[in-house]
Design a protein around this motif. Structure first.
Motif, PDB file in Angstrom:
ATOM      1  N   ALA A   1      30.417  27.003  61.218  1.00  0.00           N
ATOM      2  CA  ALA A   1      31.776  27.341  61.623  1.00  0.00           C
ATOM      3  C   ALA A   1      32.565  26.056  61.797  1.00  0.00           C
ATOM      4  O   ALA A   1      32.017  25.021  62.177  1.00  0.00           O
ATOM      5  N   CYS A   2      33.838  26.117  61.512  1.00  0.00           N
ATOM      6  CA  CYS A   2      34.705  24.955  61.665  1.00  0.00           C
ATOM      7  C   CYS A   2      34.792  24.572  63.142  1.00  0.00           C
ATOM      8  O   CYS A   2      35.124  25.412  63.980  1.00  0.00           O
ATOM      9  N   PRO A   3      34.515  23.305  63.485  1.00  0.00           N
ATOM     10  CA  PRO A   3      34.594  22.897  64.887  1.00  0.00           C
ATOM     11  C   PRO A   3      36.033  22.811  65.403  1.00  0.00           C
ATOM     12  O   PRO A   3      36.259  22.786  66.603  1.00  0.00           O
ATOM     13  N   LYS A   4      37.001  22.804  64.498  1.00  0.00           N
ATOM     14  CA  LYS A   4      38.399  22.687  64.904  1.00  0.00           C
ATOM     15  C   LYS A   4      39.033  24.054  65.195  1.00  0.00           C
ATOM     16  O   LYS A   4      39.710  24.221  66.197  1.00  0.00           O
ATOM     17  N   CYS A   5      38.788  25.057  64.298  1.00  0.00           N
ATOM     18  CA  CYS A   5      39.435  26.360  64.478  1.00  0.00           C
ATOM     19  C   CYS A   5      38.445  27.522  64.566  1.00  0.00           C
ATOM     20  O   CYS A   5      38.845  28.669  64.663  1.00  0.00           O
ATOM     21  N   ASN A   6      37.138  27.221  64.474  1.00  0.00           N
ATOM     22  CA  ASN A   6      36.054  28.192  64.576  1.00  0.00           C
ATOM     23  C   ASN A   6      36.001  29.209  63.430  1.00  0.00           C
ATOM     24  O   ASN A   6      35.374  30.248  63.549  1.00  0.00           O
ATOM     25  N   ALA A   7      36.674  28.914  62.316  1.00  0.00           N
ATOM     26  CA  ALA A   7      36.650  29.798  61.152  1.00  0.00           C
ATOM     27  C   ALA A   7      35.306  29.709  60.436  1.00  0.00           C
ATOM     28  O   ALA A   7      34.621  28.680  60.486  1.00  0.00           O
ATOM     29  N   HIS A   8      34.927  30.783  59.754  1.00  0.00           N
ATOM     30  CA  HIS A   8      33.678  30.803  58.996  1.00  0.00           C
ATOM     31  C   HIS A   8      33.924  30.774  57.490  1.00  0.00           C
ATOM     32  O   HIS A   8      32.974  30.775  56.718  1.00  0.00           O
ATOM     33  N   GLU A   9      35.182  30.747  57.072  1.00  0.00           N
ATOM     34  CA  GLU A   9      35.513  30.679  55.653  1.00  0.00           C
ATOM     35  C   GLU A   9      35.569  29.204  55.255  1.00  0.00           C
ATOM     36  O   GLU A   9      36.574  28.518  55.449  1.00  0.00           O
TER      37      GLU A   9
END
Length: 73
Positions: A26-34
């Motif tokens: 997951a993106c550590p900045k926005c928590n997105a999984h895409e």
């Protein structure tokens, strides 16, 4: 441990993540999984050689910026 490089499709953040088994990064900045997985470069280290590669006279990558000629050959 496997370390993967990603770019978040949502915010464009570039980051590395350790992903084990069926875990999902997951993106550590926005928590997105895409995420878009990037092709990683690797570094190899040798215990038998302690010498580093000689620096290019131009101060940059060898043969770049010197008109295509390289004094290292």
């Amino acid at each position: 441990m496997p370390i993967f490089e990603y770019v978040c499709a949502g915010c464009g953040h570039h980051f590395e993540a350790i992903v084990m088994g069926s875990e999902e990064a997951a993106c550590p900045k926005c928590n997105a999984h895409e995420l878009d997985q990037q092709l990683s470069k690797f570094a190899a280290h040798s215990k038998s050689s302690s010498q580093s590669a000689p620096a290019c006279a131009s101060g940059g990558p060898c043969c770049m910026g010197s008109g295509g000629s390289c004094d290292m050959n």
